[in-house]
Design an enzyme around this catalytic site. Structure first.
Site, short mmCIF file in Angstrom:
data_model
loop_
_atom_site.label_atom_id
_atom_site.label_comp_id
_atom_site.label_asym_id
_atom_site.label_seq_id
_atom_site.Cartn_x
_atom_site.Cartn_y
_atom_site.Cartn_z
N HIS A 1 26.68 21.97 -34.19
CA HIS A 1 25.48 21.79 -35.02
C HIS A 1 25.32 20.29 -35.34
O HIS A 1 26.24 19.66 -35.88
CB HIS A 1 25.61 22.56 -36.34
CG HIS A 1 25.57 24.05 -36.20
ND1 HIS A 1 25.22 24.70 -35.04
CD2 HIS A 1 25.82 25.04 -37.11
CE1 HIS A 1 25.27 26.01 -35.22
NE2 HIS A 1 25.63 26.24 -36.47
N CYS B 1 28.55 27.58 -41.37
CA CYS B 1 28.86 26.53 -40.38
C CYS B 1 28.03 25.26 -40.58
O CYS B 1 28.54 24.15 -40.38
CB CYS B 1 28.67 27.07 -38.97
SG CYS B 1 27.19 28.07 -38.76
N1 NAP Z 1 29.06 32.30 -34.94
C1 NAP Z 1 29.20 31.31 -35.82
O1 NAP Z 1 29.14 30.10 -35.47
C2 NAP Z 1 29.44 31.60 -37.26
C3 NAP Z 1 29.65 30.52 -38.11
C4 NAP Z 1 29.91 30.75 -39.45
C5 NAP Z 1 29.93 32.04 -39.90
N2 NAP Z 1 29.71 33.11 -39.07
C6 NAP Z 1 29.82 34.46 -39.64
O2 NAP Z 1 30.95 35.14 -39.06
C7 NAP Z 1 30.71 36.53 -39.00
C8 NAP Z 1 30.91 37.01 -37.58
O3 NAP Z 1 29.99 36.34 -36.73
P1 NAP Z 1 30.06 36.46 -35.15
O4 NAP Z 1 29.14 35.41 -34.65
O5 NAP Z 1 31.48 36.48 -34.68
O6 NAP Z 1 29.44 37.95 -34.92
P2 NAP Z 1 29.57 38.91 -33.66
O7 NAP Z 1 29.84 38.13 -32.42
O8 NAP Z 1 28.38 39.79 -33.69
O9 NAP Z 1 30.90 39.79 -33.98
C9 NAP Z 1 30.93 40.77 -35.00
C10 NAP Z 1 32.30 41.43 -35.10
O10 NAP Z 1 32.28 42.40 -36.17
C11 NAP Z 1 32.57 43.71 -35.65
N3 NAP Z 1 31.76 44.73 -36.31
C12 NAP Z 1 30.41 44.90 -36.21
N4 NAP Z 1 30.03 45.97 -36.95
C13 NAP Z 1 31.15 46.46 -37.51
C14 NAP Z 1 31.42 47.58 -38.36
N5 NAP Z 1 30.44 48.39 -38.81
N6 NAP Z 1 32.70 47.82 -38.75
C15 NAP Z 1 33.69 47.01 -38.31
N7 NAP Z 1 33.51 45.95 -37.49
C16 NAP Z 1 32.26 45.69 -37.10
C17 NAP Z 1 32.26 43.64 -34.17
O11 NAP Z 1 33.01 44.64 -33.50
P3 NAP Z 1 32.47 45.38 -32.15
O12 NAP Z 1 32.76 44.44 -31.00
O13 NAP Z 1 33.30 46.62 -32.08
O14 NAP Z 1 31.00 45.64 -32.34
C18 NAP Z 1 32.72 42.20 -33.85
O15 NAP Z 1 34.12 42.20 -33.74
C19 NAP Z 1 29.29 36.74 -39.54
O16 NAP Z 1 29.37 37.08 -40.90
C20 NAP Z 1 28.66 35.38 -39.34
O17 NAP Z 1 27.59 35.16 -40.23
C21 NAP Z 1 29.49 32.91 -37.75
#
Ligand code: NAP
Length: 344
Positions: A242, A150
């Site tokens: 950001h 991001c």
């Molecule tokens: N947030 C941002 O601004 C942003 C920006 C760029 C990139 N990212 C990237 O995007 C990705 C997701 O980020 P997020 O902020 O959305 O994270 P998050 O809110 O923690 O969500 C994680 C997701 O993955 C699932 N998950 C976790 N462990 C798992 C497993 N073992 N098997 C299958 N599914 C699983 C979770 O399901 P449950 O609900 O069932 O636990 C949830 O749906 C990351 O790689 C992060 O680095 C995020």
């Protein structure tokens, strides 16, 4: 006919944004939602703590969340959007490609692999053809494209507008919102009344991904841009958006006026999620600001301001919405590019 799509990690911060953007999208129809084993078997309403700023779509709320496994996704799904933690993405995304799915992923695993296109469509759409190299090398029928981190997405389009001046050295210092760490990422006790001058692994992503994005693809190999990039990353108590302070040294003389003109004229694309203008340049010295400017262009625009000449080259600020342009919207835009280029 809309393309049937699946969302991996559908219950998370980025997964919810993906649903918010995909549900009204005329080219895509959500047909599968996956998450961890603890969410599998529940309705989406039960599994997700819905926190985005629009009501949970009724038909999505009633869908059943499955485990994140290609066998759980219907065969008529043609495109997968992935927003899994990177360790999970590394373990499961290749299996989706081997099963024939085209994957537009937001997770950081594999972003720097030399046969995985890392794409911001308005910046390096031509890198998408690296997919032919990827399919030859990996022997799968599917395909994997990544969007960058991001905070990388926030400043790279402004650099892309300046490439004609010869990019030599870039310094970038970020002020990153808490949503960038996911819902469970930073505790309120840590961040309220505070700023944290370190985000593990983040500076390296800005430094390496920016050079890959601004590199050249000759049809067989991708060479990275040779500019020097130094990044410093800070977490601050904003929710979304950001903000970044940038200094750019160029081979050719670069005035603030010439840079503003180059940014204003930098083209958007004829894709549904690409905003016009792509880069909104403010005259006001105190803009852009996260709360006021993060939703420009539906959250897909880059805002820039404070352009001035300095002893370290051109100086300016830029801003983007981290979970829309920086994550979910970036994956959706890559999905539109995949469709436009016949990969789906
Ligand atoms: N947030 C941002 O601004 C942003 C920006 C760029 C990139 N990212 C990237 O995007 C990705 C997701 O980020 P997020 O902020 O959305 O994270 P998050 O809110 O923690 O969500 C994680 C997701 O993955 C699932 N998950 C976790 N462990 C798992 C497993 N073992 N098997 C299958 N599914 C699983 C979770 O399901 P449950 O609900 O069932 O636990 C949830 O749906 C990351 O790689 C992060 O680095 C995020």
């Amino acid at each position: 006919m809309a393309v049937r799509v699946g969302v991996l990690g559908a219950t998370g911060a980025v997964g919810q944004r993906l649903i918010q953007l995909l549900e009204p999208h005329p080219e895509f129809e959500i047909a599968a939602l996956t998450a961890s084993e603890s969410s599998a078997g529940k309705t989406y309403r039960q599994a997700a703590k819905w926190r985005v700023d629009s009501p949970i779509p009724q038909e999505i709320a009633e869908m059943t969340v499955t485990a994140t496994d290609p066998d759980e996704v219907p065969n008529d799904v043609d495109l997968i959007f992935s927003s899994l933690p990177s360790s999970v993405g590394a373990a499961v995304e290749p299996g989706f490609c081997e099963a024939g799915y085209v994957v537009s992923s937001n997770s950081s695993n594999g972003r720097m692999d030399d046969d995985i296109p890392l794409v911001i469509p308005e910046v390096n759409a031509e890198h998408l053809d690296l997919l032919e190299v990827q399919r030859d090398r990996r022997g799968w029928d599917g395909a994997m494209v990544k969007n960058p981190n991001c905070s990388t997405i926030t400043f790279v389009p402004t650099l892309a507008a300046l490439t004609d001046f010869g990019l030599e050295k870039v310094h970038v210092s970020t002020l990153q919102a808490v949503s960038g760490a996911g819902y469970d990422g930073v505790s309120s006790m840590e961040i309220i009344d505070n700023a944290i001058p370190y985000i593990g692994g983040e500076a390296d992503k800005l430094e390496t991904e920016s050079r890959k994005l601004l590199g050249d693809f000759d049809g067989a190999e991708l060479s990275h841009n040779s500019m020097d990039v130094a990044a410093s990353c800070n977490r601050i108590p904003t929710i979304d958006g950001h903000l970044e302070n940038v200094w750019v040294e160029t081979e050719e003389e670069l005035t603030a006026d010439a840079a503003a003109e180059a940014m204003r004229e930098y083209p958007s694309l004829d894709l549904r999620s690409s905003p016009d203008p792509l880069i909104h340049v403010f005259e006001e010295p105190d803009r852009p600001q996260p709360r006021m400017d993060r939703t420009l262009g539906g959250g897909m625009a880059i805002a820039a301001g404070g352009l001035q000449e300095s002893p370290f080259g051109l100086q300016y600020n830029c801003l983007a919405h981290n979970t829309i342009r920086g994550a979910a919207g970036a994956s959706v835009l890559n999905g539109e590019l995949l469709l436009e280029n016949g990969y789906i």
